[in-house]
Structures are given as C-alpha cells and as structure tokens.
Design a protein around this motif. Structure first.
Motif, PDB file in Angstrom:
ATOM      1  N   ASP A 106      -0.189 136.694   0.735  1.00 44.94           N
ATOM      2  CA  ASP A 106      -1.027 137.857   1.031  1.00 44.94           C
ATOM      3  C   ASP A 106      -2.467 137.647   0.625  1.00 44.94           C
ATOM      4  O   ASP A 106      -3.298 138.512   0.831  1.00 44.94           O
ATOM      5  N   LEU A 138      -6.979 138.740   7.027  1.00 46.40           N
ATOM      6  CA  LEU A 138      -6.486 139.175   8.338  1.00 46.40           C
ATOM      7  C   LEU A 138      -6.655 138.114   9.419  1.00 46.40           C
ATOM      8  O   LEU A 138      -7.725 137.536   9.578  1.00 46.40           O
ATOM      9  N   ILE A 193      -0.180 145.930  15.189  1.00 43.81           N
ATOM     10  CA  ILE A 193      -0.554 146.151  13.775  1.00 43.81           C
ATOM     11  C   ILE A 193       0.681 146.487  12.936  1.00 43.81           C
ATOM     12  O   ILE A 193       0.569 147.172  11.920  1.00 43.81           O
ATOM     13  N   ASP A 218       2.382 144.796  10.850  1.00 46.07           N
ATOM     14  CA  ASP A 218       2.367 144.359   9.451  1.00 46.07           C
ATOM     15  C   ASP A 218       1.596 145.331   8.564  1.00 46.07           C
ATOM     16  O   ASP A 218       1.624 145.217   7.342  1.00 46.07           O
ATOM     17  N   ASN A 219       0.923 146.313   9.164  1.00 43.27           N
ATOM     18  CA  ASN A 219       0.326 147.390   8.365  1.00 43.27           C
ATOM     19  C   ASN A 219       1.394 148.273   7.733  1.00 43.27           C
ATOM     20  O   ASN A 219       1.116 148.975   6.753  1.00 43.27           O
ATOM     21  N   GLY A 247      -0.477 143.885   5.758  1.00 45.42           N
ATOM     22  CA  GLY A 247      -1.581 143.871   6.718  1.00 45.42           C
ATOM     23  C   GLY A 247      -2.742 144.715   6.259  1.00 45.42           C
ATOM     24  O   GLY A 247      -3.911 144.318   6.386  1.00 45.42           O
ATOM     25  N   LYS A 294      -6.637 143.584   5.187  1.00 48.88           N
ATOM     26  CA  LYS A 294      -7.794 144.180   5.852  1.00 48.88           C
ATOM     27  C   LYS A 294      -8.748 144.823   4.841  1.00 48.88           C
ATOM     28  O   LYS A 294      -9.970 144.775   5.021  1.00 48.88           O
ATOM     29  N   SER A 304      -6.555 145.935  15.714  1.00 49.35           N
ATOM     30  CA  SER A 304      -6.273 145.031  14.607  1.00 49.35           C
ATOM     31  C   SER A 304      -7.494 144.254  14.131  1.00 49.35           C
ATOM     32  O   SER A 304      -7.550 143.851  12.968  1.00 49.35           O
TER      33      SER A 304
END
Length: 508
Positions: A79, A83, A365, A367-368, A375, A379, A441
């Motif tokens: 992580d 992005l 999107i 993975d948000n 996500g 971002k 995204s």
C-alpha cells in the motif's frame, strides 16, 4: 510458520474486519462536523495547554484518530505504492475550449460591470433632478413627501433575501431542472450533440471531447449511458441491449433480494437501510418509492461484489445517475416532483439503468471499497504529495497545525466530493469525469488538489486544528454553479498537464 500463526491470531482478534464485511469508514457520515454539536471540543481547544514536564502531549492529533482505527489501517508494504493511473490525454482542443469559456465568462462579467456603472451614473443624475423638484414642493406637501420617503426607506432597509438555488442547476448547458431559454451558443452545442448522437454509429471520442465542457440536459441521459459503456455505439443495438440488461437486473432482484433478511445478509441490508435517510437531497431520497429503489440497487450490488461488500459512501454514488435518468421522463423541477407519480415501467427503467451505470463506475474504483480501502489511502497520499508541490504554503500550514490529509480528504475520495458540492455541481462534474480518460480514478485526484488550493486564503487564516477541520469539512459551496465548476475543472486539467512529468505514482 510464525507468520501464519500471526495471521490466524489477527483474524481471530478482528473477526469484524474480515473482507466483505460492513466497514464503518471515517468521514462517510453526514453532516460531517457540526460546530454546534462540537461546541465543547472547540471551547476546550481554546484553553491553554497545561504545563507538563518534558514534551507536551498533543491534543486532538492524528495519532488519536489512528489509535481508534488501529487494525483497519494496518496494511502491508504494497500500500506504499501510490495510485495506478493511466497517462492518456485529451486533445488540446478541449483545453482551448475550456480556457476560452472561462475567458468569455470573465469578459462578460467585465461588460456587465461597465453597464452597471453607466446605469448607476444615470440613476444618480435622475436623483439629483428629483431632489431639485422636491425643493420646490409647497410647504403643505412636505409632510406627505416625507412620509412617502420614510416608507420607501423602510422598504429598502428590509433584509435582502438571497435567491433560491435549486438542487440541480437551471442553466441550459448543465441543468436537470427546468428548461429556460437557451443562448445561441447553448443551442449550437445542443445541435452538435444531437447531430453526433443521430448517426448510426456514435463517435465516442468526439462525444467525449464535446462532453468535457458540460452536457445539455436534453441529451445527458443517453450521453452518460454511452460514455459509461452501458450502451453500445451502434444505434441499432441499443434498444435490445437496454431490454436485456434491464431484464437481467430484475432477474437479480427475484433471485437475491428475498435473502436480505437472512443471517449472513441482514447486517448489510440493515446498514443500507440506515444510511439512505442520511443522504441528500432529503426531498428526493426520503420518498418511500425512492428509498425502496436505492435499497434494492445497493443490496444487489453488495452481494454481487463480495470482495468489498457494502461500504458507507457507495450509497451516495447512486443519486446522480438516478436524478439524471428521472429527468429523461419529466420536465418538472426535482425539488417538488413526486417520483411515485411516474409509470411503473419508467421507474423500472430508471432503477435498472442507475444500477448498471453505478456498477460501471465502481468497476474502475473498487479498490476504494475493499478491506481497509487501500485505493483511498493511496489517493490521499498522492494528494498530499501533489499539494506539497503546487502550494507549499498550504501544505506547511496543515503540517504546522497537525492536520492530516486523511482526516478530511478520505471523504473527498470516498464520496467523490459529493458531500462537499451541491448536487447540481456534482452532475456537471460527472459530465467531465465520464468524458475524461480514467476520470473517476485518475482525474479526480487533480480536481481534489485544485479544490483544496481554491480555499488557500481561508485555510491560511485559520490558526488552530479545530478551526481548520471545521473549515475543511464545511466548505462554503452552497451557491456554487456552472462557472465555479468550470474554473475548478480547468485548473485541475492544467495541473494534470503541468505534472505530466511527475514521479511514476501520478501516472500509474
């Protein structure tokens, strides 16, 4: 083996955090930060900190927020990658069209200002002539004249009532409420859309270029369906595709919706049922028929996407599609319209179309909304680095008062700025998002950066943590309209090209 044991212990201790379960996310509630409800916090924040030996403890910092959500943000090294974004660019003609539009708006304002000055000068001359005539009024009429002047003064001294702005803007090139007379330029743009859509095969690239600066209300429903990939470019296939997809959606309803009260689905349905009344506009979502439609859309999407399940924030993403597709069938204003008065077939079409278009958006999107929402975390990190490059003063000011970007920008990413902007602005913004490659995204990051820097003066004037948080969660955008959104998008587009040579994490 020890690492496997640690994983098992983690999931055992954190059973509520298993992938696909309901995740209560920071910043998704509405309203976000009510000064009246937090009066005690504000008062406490104004008191001088107690003197303590050594390094003083920092009050109301991100560390406290992080400790509350400890395991929810406990993620892996993967992580730290920012992005992934596509480096596709629009034709330079779009830039020029947007820039020219902004220049036209400002030029028109200058002309209006000059005209107002001339009118004021004429009014002053007329007032002087009237004063001369009043001086010649006979003594017997002085009392009556004074009474009339006093009444006029009282009338003029009444508080000015601001104009009522509808939930969705009235301007012809972006409205979904009412149909005012169009300007010559707006009529010309509408003709271009109709001509492009009337062909046997719609040129989607040309449609994107034309849509970037806003889509006329009359053609917005079909344009959104084409740009989202819900409808094919071939005109002959559209009706059959619509029928098939609508039947498929209601097949899901028959197959799955009765399971909403089952033990393994009831928590999902209960959370959806709780979140919908918190949405806006209340005049729309609190209608029983609309509530039922939203509950079905969100529940079916959640059980068909077990990797994320339902997450607070997804519910907001239904509204723009629903409103746009409602106005495919009506001419009235959204504020006063009873959705239940529509024919059943129209309501079924609106529901199915909203479901599929929301699904298309979330595919890009998702993975948000998966476990720990990686996500959004990426971002927010990208936004922090971008702001540090475009406005170092704002960035350092936030650091000085210990405001973490995650504390306010999480909601910007989770709800796509829907809680920060009026619905009319969101719909106009989504015109561009659907026209822009990777709009939701990728381009949304630059819009958020431009949006933050837009308030730099107000941000720099705040001198404490509480004041900054109240400002950032209650930005004064209530009266925003088409011009403000156009300027915001133009600035975001400039940032996108200015940082085209930025580190790879902006472009992945």
């Amino acid at each position: 083996m020890s690492s496997d044991g640690n994983r098992k212990q983690f999931w055992k201790r954190n059973a509520a955090k298993v992938p696909g379960s309901i995740q209560h996310v920071y910043g998704a509630q509405h309203p976000p930060f009510d000064p009246l409800l937090h009066a005690n916090l504000i008062k406490a924040g104004n008191r001088p900190p107690p003197a303590t030996p050594g390094k003083p403890k920092k009050a109301t910092t991100f560390q406290e927020f992080e400790s509350i959500t400890s395991d929810a943000w406990d993620v892996g090294d993967d992580d730290d990658e920012l992005l992934a974004m596509a480096a596709q660019n629009l034709n330079i003609e779009v830039v020029m069209e947007t820039a020219n539009k902004v220049i036209e708006n400002h030029s028109k304002q200058d002309e209006d200002t000059q005209e107002e000055a001339v009118v004021e000068e004429q009014e002053e001359e007329e007032e002087e002539e009237e004063d001369d005539e009043e001086d010649r009024v006979e003594e017997g009429d002085v009392t009556n004249a004074a009474g009339e002047c006093a009444a006029l003064h009282r009338q003029q001294s009444l508080p000015h009532r601001p104009p009522v702005i509808p939930l969705v803007a009235r301007m012809a090139d972006q409205n979904t409420s009412g149909t005012p007379a169009m300007t010559e330029r707006e009529a010309s743009r509408l003709d271009k859309f109709k001509h492009l859509l009337a062909g046997p095969n719609t040129d989607l690239e040309e449609l994107r270029k034309l849509s970037w600066s806003g889509i006329p209300r009359q053609v917005r429903p079909i344009t959104w369906k084409l740009l989202s990939g819900y409808l094919p470019a071939n005109a002959e296939r559209r009706e059959s595709v619509l029928q098939r997809k609508r039947q498929e959606y209601f097949g899901f309803i028959q197959q799955y919706y009765d399971s909403r009260n089952d033990e393994h689905h009831q928590d999902t349905y209960r959370q959806i049922h709780i979140d919908i009344p918190r949405m806006s506009p209340e005049s729309l979502v609190l209608q029983p028929k609309v509530t039922e439609i939203f509950e079905r859309i969100l529940f079916i999407w959640a059980i068909r996407h077990p990797a994320s399940g339902y997450v607070q924030g997804i519910n907001d993403l239904v509204t723009p599609f629903f409103v746009v597709y409602v106005f495919e069938y009506i001419e009235e204003e959204v504020e006063n319209f009873d959705v239940s008065s529509l024919q059943e077939e129209a309501l079924r079409n609106i529901e199915a179309d909203s479901f599929w278009c929301m699904s298309k958006l979330l595919d890009g999107i998702q993975d948000n909304y998966t476990f720990a929402q990686p996500g959004i975390q990426r971002k927010v990190k990208a936004l922090e680095e971008l702001v540090s490059r475009i406005d170092e003063s704002v960035h350092r000011h936030m650091q000085q008062y210990e405001v973490e970007y995650l504390q306010f920008a999480f909601r910007w990413m989770n709800n796509l700025l829907m809680r920060e902007l009026p619905l009319r602005c969101t719909i106009r913004l989504w015109d561009t998002y659907q026209a822009e490659p990777e709009g939701f995204s990728h381009f949304h990051l630059y819009v958020c950066a431009a949006f933050l820097v837009r308030w730099r003066k107000e941000i720099l004037e705040e001198r404490d943590f509480q004041g900054l948080m109240i400002l950032l969660q209650n930005l004064p955008t209530m009266h925003w309209g088409n011009e403000e959104v156009s300027v915001l998008l133009a600035e975001a587009y400039r940032l996108k090209f200015a940082f085209a040579d930025a580190p790879n994490h902006y472009k992945r």
